[in-house]
Write an enzyme that holds these catalytic residues in place. Structure first.
Site, short mmCIF file in Angstrom:
data_model
loop_
_atom_site.label_atom_id
_atom_site.label_comp_id
_atom_site.label_asym_id
_atom_site.label_seq_id
_atom_site.Cartn_x
_atom_site.Cartn_y
_atom_site.Cartn_z
N SER A 19 36.28 24.23 -6.08
CA SER A 19 36.84 23.61 -7.28
C SER A 19 38.35 23.76 -7.25
O SER A 19 38.88 24.88 -7.27
CB SER A 19 36.29 24.30 -8.53
OG SER A 19 37.15 23.99 -9.62
N HIS B 254 35.66 19.55 -5.13
CA HIS B 254 35.19 19.46 -6.52
C HIS B 254 36.41 19.32 -7.43
O HIS B 254 37.31 20.17 -7.44
CB HIS B 254 34.38 20.70 -6.87
CG HIS B 254 33.73 20.64 -8.22
ND1 HIS B 254 32.59 19.90 -8.47
CD2 HIS B 254 34.08 21.20 -9.40
CE1 HIS B 254 32.25 20.03 -9.75
NE2 HIS B 254 33.15 20.80 -10.35
N ASP C 146 37.76 18.87 -11.17
CA ASP C 146 37.40 19.10 -12.58
C ASP C 146 38.34 18.38 -13.54
O ASP C 146 39.52 18.70 -13.61
CB ASP C 146 37.43 20.60 -12.88
CG ASP C 146 36.24 21.33 -12.28
OD1 ASP C 146 35.11 20.92 -12.56
OD2 ASP C 146 36.46 22.29 -11.52
N MET D 92 39.27 17.65 -17.35
CA MET D 92 39.08 18.17 -18.72
C MET D 92 40.06 17.50 -19.67
O MET D 92 41.21 17.25 -19.30
CB MET D 92 39.32 19.68 -18.72
CG MET D 92 38.43 20.43 -17.74
SD MET D 92 38.65 22.21 -17.90
CE MET D 92 37.64 22.78 -16.53
N HIS E 118 33.98 15.80 -11.48
CA HIS E 118 33.19 16.35 -12.59
C HIS E 118 33.92 16.03 -13.88
O HIS E 118 34.94 16.64 -14.20
CB HIS E 118 33.05 17.87 -12.36
CG HIS E 118 32.38 18.60 -13.49
ND1 HIS E 118 32.38 19.98 -13.58
CD2 HIS E 118 31.69 18.16 -14.57
CE1 HIS E 118 31.73 20.35 -14.66
NE2 HIS E 118 31.31 19.26 -15.29
N MET F 69 34.58 16.14 -17.61
CA MET F 69 34.34 16.86 -18.86
C MET F 69 35.21 16.19 -19.91
O MET F 69 36.20 16.75 -20.39
CB MET F 69 34.69 18.35 -18.69
CG MET F 69 33.70 19.09 -17.81
SD MET F 69 34.35 20.64 -17.13
CE MET F 69 35.16 20.02 -15.64
N MET G 271 25.52 23.63 -14.87
CA MET G 271 26.62 24.55 -15.18
C MET G 271 26.04 25.95 -15.36
O MET G 271 25.10 26.15 -16.15
CB MET G 271 27.32 24.15 -16.50
CG MET G 271 28.05 22.82 -16.49
SD MET G 271 29.26 22.65 -15.17
CE MET G 271 30.34 24.04 -15.49
N ASP H 188 27.55 25.14 -10.63
CA ASP H 188 28.99 25.21 -10.90
C ASP H 188 29.28 26.32 -11.91
O ASP H 188 28.87 26.24 -13.07
CB ASP H 188 29.46 23.85 -11.46
CG ASP H 188 30.96 23.76 -11.67
OD1 ASP H 188 31.68 24.73 -11.36
OD2 ASP H 188 31.40 22.70 -12.15
C1 DX5 Z 1 34.35 24.94 -15.19
C2 DX5 Z 1 34.47 24.05 -13.97
C3 DX5 Z 1 34.22 24.74 -12.70
C4 DX5 Z 1 35.15 25.90 -12.43
C5 DX5 Z 1 34.43 26.86 -11.55
O1 DX5 Z 1 34.39 24.17 -16.33
O2 DX5 Z 1 33.57 22.97 -14.05
O3 DX5 Z 1 34.19 23.82 -11.61
O4 DX5 Z 1 36.34 25.54 -11.82
O5 DX5 Z 1 35.27 27.96 -11.34
P1 DX5 Z 1 34.72 29.36 -10.82
O6 DX5 Z 1 34.08 29.13 -9.48
O7 DX5 Z 1 35.95 30.18 -10.75
O8 DX5 Z 1 33.72 29.85 -11.84
ZN ZN Z 2 33.21 21.66 -12.26
#
Ligand code: DX5
Ligand code: ZN
Length: 222
Positions: free
Chosen positions: A8, A33, A35, A37, A67, A69, A138, A176
């Site tokens: 990620s 990956h 992310d 947000m 991903h 969010m 998740m 994840d």
């Molecule tokens: C959280 C993200 C993850 C996050 C995982 O909302 O979707 O992808 O970056 O990070 P670690 O591996 O540090 O838990």
């Molecule tokens: Zn993620």
């Protein structure tokens, strides 16, 4: 299905992102990956299609696993497809028309996946299994890297694995949140085949050593 390690980039060095992503791929990572947000669906704000496009222009050619969010989701999907996303996953709570959103992702030429928060039931799969390429569970509440793996995710993984096996379809099962070298074997044994890890990889001194250990632990799970 061959296991995939998906670092990620939430935990990467954003000031030199292209270089850091190149390094992690050279160290043995399989997919990126990404992310996204929005400070609305989740309490944090990260990166959008421009950064995905910049990684492609920089020369990153590994699959990019976006991903989302964000809420709403549909408006941003074509932008990510144009920016070079390979897989796009979203949370069912963020779309009023889950089946339509899955169709939109596929029409745009990307693989489609549904993401389950820790408290989101797998029942969302009941009528869309035939349209999915990925299921993402998740194992933390989304919003931040570096949180602790929620143990009840192991039972949920096994339940998702059973659904995939009985569907007879090639659907990836991604996990994840809180994935580390010391719990990845158990996570693989529970049925995951795609492993997101942010802080465990980018926070380590030696990306290659960490990824090699993760792959060996997955292989040891049988
Ligand atoms: C959280 C993200 C993850 C996050 C995982 O909302 O979707 O992808 O970056 O990070 P670690 O591996 O540090 O838990
Ligand atoms: Zn993620």
């Amino acid at each position: 299905m061959e296991p995939l390690i998906a670092p990620s980039i939430l935990s990467a060095d954003f000031a030199r992102l292209g270089e850091d992503v190149t390094n992690v791929l050279e160290a043995g990572a399989d997919i990126v990956h990404f992310d996204v947000m929005d400070n609305h669906f989740v309490p944090n704000l990260t990166i959008g299609p421009m950064i995905c496009d910049a990684l492609r222009s920089y020369g990153i050619d590994a699959p990019i696993d976006v991903h989302l969010m964000v809420e709403p989701v549909d408006r941003i999907i074509p932008d990510f497809a144009k920016a070079g996303a390979s897989i796009i996953t979203f949370h069912p709570e963020a779309s009023p028309h889950v089946h339509r959103t899955i169709g939109l992702i596929r029409e745009q030429g990307c693989e489609a996946g549904l993401v389950f928060n820790p408290a989101t039931p797998l029942a969302w799969l009941d009528h869309v299994m035939d349209d999915l390429d990925m299921i993402l569970l998740m194992s933390v509440n989304p919003g931040f890297g570096g949180q602790k793996f929620i143990e009840s995710s192991l039972g949920k993984l096994a339940a998702a694995r059973a659904r995939i096996d009985s569907s007879g379809r090639d659907i990836r099962l991604e996990i994840d949140g809180g994935v580390k070298t010391d719990n990845i074997r158990q996570i693989a044994a529970a049925g995951a085949d795609t492993f997101v890890a942010g802080s465990a990889i980018f926070g380590s001194e030696d990306y290659a050593a960490t990824i090699t250990t993760m792959k060996a632990e997955i292989a040891a799970a049988g």
